[in-house]
Design a protein around this motif. Structure first.
Motif, PDB file in Angstrom:
ATOM      1  N   THR A 150     -30.845  -3.325 -14.043  1.00  0.00           N
ATOM      2  CA  THR A 150     -30.705  -4.776 -13.867  1.00  0.00           C
ATOM      3  C   THR A 150     -29.384  -5.282 -14.456  1.00  0.00           C
ATOM      4  N   PRO A 151     -28.249  -4.870 -13.903  1.00  0.00           N
ATOM      5  CA  PRO A 151     -26.971  -5.302 -14.477  1.00  0.00           C
ATOM      6  C   PRO A 151     -26.576  -6.729 -14.080  1.00  0.00           C
ATOM      7  N   HIS A 152     -25.946  -7.465 -14.998  1.00  0.00           N
ATOM      8  CA  HIS A 152     -25.195  -8.654 -14.570  1.00  0.00           C
ATOM      9  C   HIS A 152     -23.825  -8.147 -14.105  1.00  0.00           C
ATOM     10  N   PRO A 153     -23.038  -8.994 -13.495  1.00  0.00           N
ATOM     11  CA  PRO A 153     -21.789  -8.482 -12.905  1.00  0.00           C
ATOM     12  C   PRO A 153     -20.880  -7.759 -13.896  1.00  0.00           C
ATOM     13  N   GLY A 154     -20.865  -8.202 -15.153  1.00  0.00           N
ATOM     14  CA  GLY A 154     -20.034  -7.510 -16.147  1.00  0.00           C
ATOM     15  C   GLY A 154     -20.531  -6.095 -16.402  1.00  0.00           C
ATOM     16  N   GLU A 155     -21.842  -5.958 -16.531  1.00  0.00           N
ATOM     17  CA  GLU A 155     -22.433  -4.625 -16.761  1.00  0.00           C
ATOM     18  C   GLU A 155     -22.262  -3.732 -15.538  1.00  0.00           C
ATOM     19  N   LEU A 156     -22.431  -4.307 -14.360  1.00  0.00           N
ATOM     20  CA  LEU A 156     -22.228  -3.516 -13.143  1.00  0.00           C
ATOM     21  C   LEU A 156     -20.786  -3.016 -13.065  1.00  0.00           C
ATOM     22  N   GLY A 157     -19.852  -3.903 -13.457  1.00  0.00           N
ATOM     23  CA  GLY A 157     -18.437  -3.512 -13.445  1.00  0.00           C
ATOM     24  C   GLY A 157     -18.183  -2.312 -14.335  1.00  0.00           C
ATOM     25  N   ASN A 166     -15.491 -10.395  -6.906  1.00  0.00           N
ATOM     26  CA  ASN A 166     -15.897 -10.499  -5.501  1.00  0.00           C
ATOM     27  C   ASN A 166     -17.328  -9.991  -5.325  1.00  0.00           C
ATOM     28  N   ARG A 167     -18.196 -10.887  -4.900  1.00  0.00           N
ATOM     29  CA  ARG A 167     -19.625 -10.574  -4.814  1.00  0.00           C
ATOM     30  C   ARG A 167     -19.892  -9.452  -3.801  1.00  0.00           C
ATOM     31  N   ASP A 168     -19.229  -9.499  -2.662  1.00  0.00           N
ATOM     32  CA  ASP A 168     -19.459  -8.461  -1.638  1.00  0.00           C
ATOM     33  C   ASP A 168     -19.102  -7.080  -2.188  1.00  0.00           C
ATOM     34  N   LEU A 169     -18.004  -7.009  -2.936  1.00  0.00           N
ATOM     35  CA  LEU A 169     -17.587  -5.711  -3.492  1.00  0.00           C
ATOM     36  C   LEU A 169     -18.571  -5.232  -4.563  1.00  0.00           C
ATOM     37  N   GLN A 170     -19.106  -6.177  -5.329  1.00  0.00           N
ATOM     38  CA  GLN A 170     -20.116  -5.803  -6.342  1.00  0.00           C
ATOM     39  C   GLN A 170     -21.347  -5.204  -5.658  1.00  0.00           C
ATOM     40  N   ILE A 171     -21.786  -5.858  -4.587  1.00  0.00           N
ATOM     41  CA  ILE A 171     -22.994  -5.387  -3.899  1.00  0.00           C
ATOM     42  C   ILE A 171     -22.735  -4.042  -3.219  1.00  0.00           C
ATOM     43  N   GLU A 172     -21.568  -3.903  -2.661  1.00  0.00           N
ATOM     44  CA  GLU A 172     -21.199  -2.619  -2.036  1.00  0.00           C
ATOM     45  C   GLU A 172     -21.218  -1.493  -3.083  1.00  0.00           C
ATOM     46  N   ALA A 173     -20.672  -1.774  -4.265  1.00  0.00           N
ATOM     47  CA  ALA A 173     -20.656  -0.756  -5.334  1.00  0.00           C
ATOM     48  C   ALA A 173     -22.079  -0.414  -5.761  1.00  0.00           C
ATOM     49  N   ALA A 174     -22.924  -1.432  -5.849  1.00  0.00           N
ATOM     50  CA  ALA A 174     -24.326  -1.191  -6.248  1.00  0.00           C
ATOM     51  C   ALA A 174     -25.049  -0.373  -5.176  1.00  0.00           C
TER      52      ALA A 174
END
Ligand SMILES: NC(=O)C1=CN([C@@H]2O[C@H](COP(=O)(O)OP(=O)(O)OC[C@H]3O[C@@H](n4cnc5c(N)ncnc54)[C@H](OP(=O)(O)O)[C@@H]3O)[C@@H](O)[C@H]2O)[C@@H](O)CC1
Ligand SMILES: Nc1ncnc2c1ncn2[C@@H]1O[C@H](COP(=O)(O)OP(=O)(O)O)[C@@H](O)[C@H]1O
Ligand SMILES: [Mg+2]
Length: 278
Positions: A150-157, A166-174
Motif C-alpha cells: 500500500t504505497p503512497h506515491p513517495g513510497e512507490l517512487g 505523473n500519475r500515469d507513470l506511477q500506475i504503469e510502474a506499479a
C-alpha cells in the motif's frame, strides 16, 4: 490477525492500524511493537492485545526482534507490517522474513515498503520462484502471492526506483511491479488505484481531507483485517480502499475536510459496514 510496527515517537501509527482492524470485523487483534512503545500503544484501546518485541534504546525494533515475531506466525491468518517502524536493521530483518514465500496473508505499508526499497526487492527474483526456508524451490506458476503493498506515491517512487509526480507513470510502474512479483498494489492518492498482475481498478470514494497524518495507517489495518477474514488480496485491497474512502466521506460530512483527522475515520468505519446491512 497481527499488526507489526511503531517506534518511540510513532506509536500512534500502528495503534491506528490496530483499531481500524478491530472496527472492520477482526475479533482478535495482536499488535507487535518495540517494547518501549507497548504501554503507549496498548493505552489507545483496551481491546488491542500487544506483543513486546526486543528494542533498542531509541525504541526501534532491535536486531533479533524478528525471532520472537517469527515464533508467533504459525496459525496466524494475516499480518500487516510497516507503519511507524523505521528502516533500521531490526526492521529490515523483519521485512526480509515476512517477504519470504508463504501462504500467510501479508500487507506491507510505509516503512516495510521503504525496507523493501532498501533491499532492492523490486528488481529481485520474482517471489514465486524464490527458495523457501527449507531451501526448496517454490514455484506457484504465476498464481497470485497473498500480498498487498500500500504505497503512497513517495513510497512507490522509492520502491520502483522512479521519480515522478505523473500519475500515469506511477500506475504503469506499479502494474509492472505487480506483474513481476504477482502481488496486489494499492497506489494511494485521489483517486486510489489498485493493480495486480492483470487488472486495474479505480476507487470511487474518498476526498482530499484524507491527506492527513495516519490516514494510510488506518487503511493498512482495514486491508489486513479483510485478508484475515479470508478475502483474496485483490478483493481485500479493493473493498478496503472503498470502505476507507467511504469512512473519509462520512468524516468530511461531519467535521469538514480541513478539520477531519485519521482518528475520526476509526469511528466511521463500522458505520460504513453497518450500512451494507440496512
Ligand atoms: N501518528 C504517527 O505515528 C504517524 C506516523 N507515520 C509514519 O511516519 C513515517 C514517515 O512516513 P511519511 O509518509 O510521513 O513520510 P515519507 O515516506 O517520507 O513520505 C513523504 C514523501 O513522500 C511523498 N508523498 C507522501 N504522500 C504523498 C502523496 N499522497 N502524494 C504524493 N507524494 C507523497 C512526499 O513528497 P512531496 O509531496 O513532499 O513532494 C515526500 O517525499 C512512516 O513510518 C509512517 O508510517 C505516518 O503514518 C503518519 C502518522
Ligand atoms: N486527494 C485525495 N483524495 C482521496 N484520498 C486521498 C487524497 N489524498 C490522500 N488520500 C488518501 O489518504 C491516505 C494517505 O495515506 P498515507 O500517505 O500513507 O498517510 P499516512 O502515512 O500519514 O497514514 C491514502 O489512503 C490516500 O489514498
Ligand atoms: Mg503511510
Amino acid at each position: 490477525m497481527m499488526l507489526c510496527g511503531g517506534s518511540r515517537g510513532m506509536a500512534g501509527s500502528i495503534a491506528l492500524s490496530s483499531i481500524a482492524a478491530l472496527h472492520t470485523g477482526s475479533g482478535l487483534v495482536s499488535t507487535a511493537v518495540p517494547d518501549r512503545c507497548l504501554e503507549t500503544v496498548a493505552s489507545f484501546h483496551p481491546c488491542v492485545m500487544t506483543i513486546p518485541l526486543a528494542d533498542d534504546l531509541q525504541g526501534h525494533f532491535a536486531v533479533g526482534a524478528v525471532d520472537e515475531l517469527a515464533s508467533r506466525l504459525d496459525g496466524l491468518d494475516a499480518i500487516g507490517c510497516g507503519p511507524g517502524m523505521t528502516t533500521n536493521d531490526g526492521s529490515m530483518q523483519i521485512v526480509r522474513r515476512l517477504i519470504e514465500p508463504t501462504k500467510l496473508a501479508r500487507v506491507f505499508d510505509a516503512d516495510a515498503i521503504n525496507c523493501l526499497a532498501k533491499m532492492q526487492w523490486a528488481k529481485g527474483d520474482p517471489i514465486s520462484s524464490s527458495k523457501s526456508r527449507s531451501g526448496k524451490s517454490r514455484s506457484n506458476n504465476g498464481e497470485a502471492n497473498n500480498i498487498v503493498l500500500t504505497p503512497h506515491p513517495g513510497e512507490l517512487g522509492r520502491l520502483a526506483g522512479i521519480d515522478t509526480k505523473n500519475r500515469d507513470l506511477q500506475i504503469e510502474a506499479a502494474q509492472k511491479l505487480a506483474a513481476h512479483h504477482h502481488v496486489t498494489i494499492v497506489v494511494k492518492g485521489g483517486p486510489t488505484v489498485v493493480v495486480d498482475a492483470t487488472r486495474t481498478w479505480i476507487n470511487s470514494t474518498g476526498n482530499p481531507g484524507m491527506a492527513t497524518a495516519g490516514s494510510g495507517d488506518v487503511l493498512t489495518g482495514v486491508i489486513t483485517s479483510l485478508m484475515g477474514q479470508g478475502l483474496s488480496p485483490w478483493d481485500a485491497a479493493r473493498l478496503g480502499v472503498w470502505i476507507h474512502g467511504a469512512a473519509g466521506d462520512r468524516a468530511a460530512a461531519e467535521y469538514g475536510q480541513p478539520g477531519m483527522s485519521a482518528y475520526e475515520l476509526l469511528s466511521e468505519l463500522p458505520k460504513v459496514i453497518a450500512a451494507f446491512d440496512s
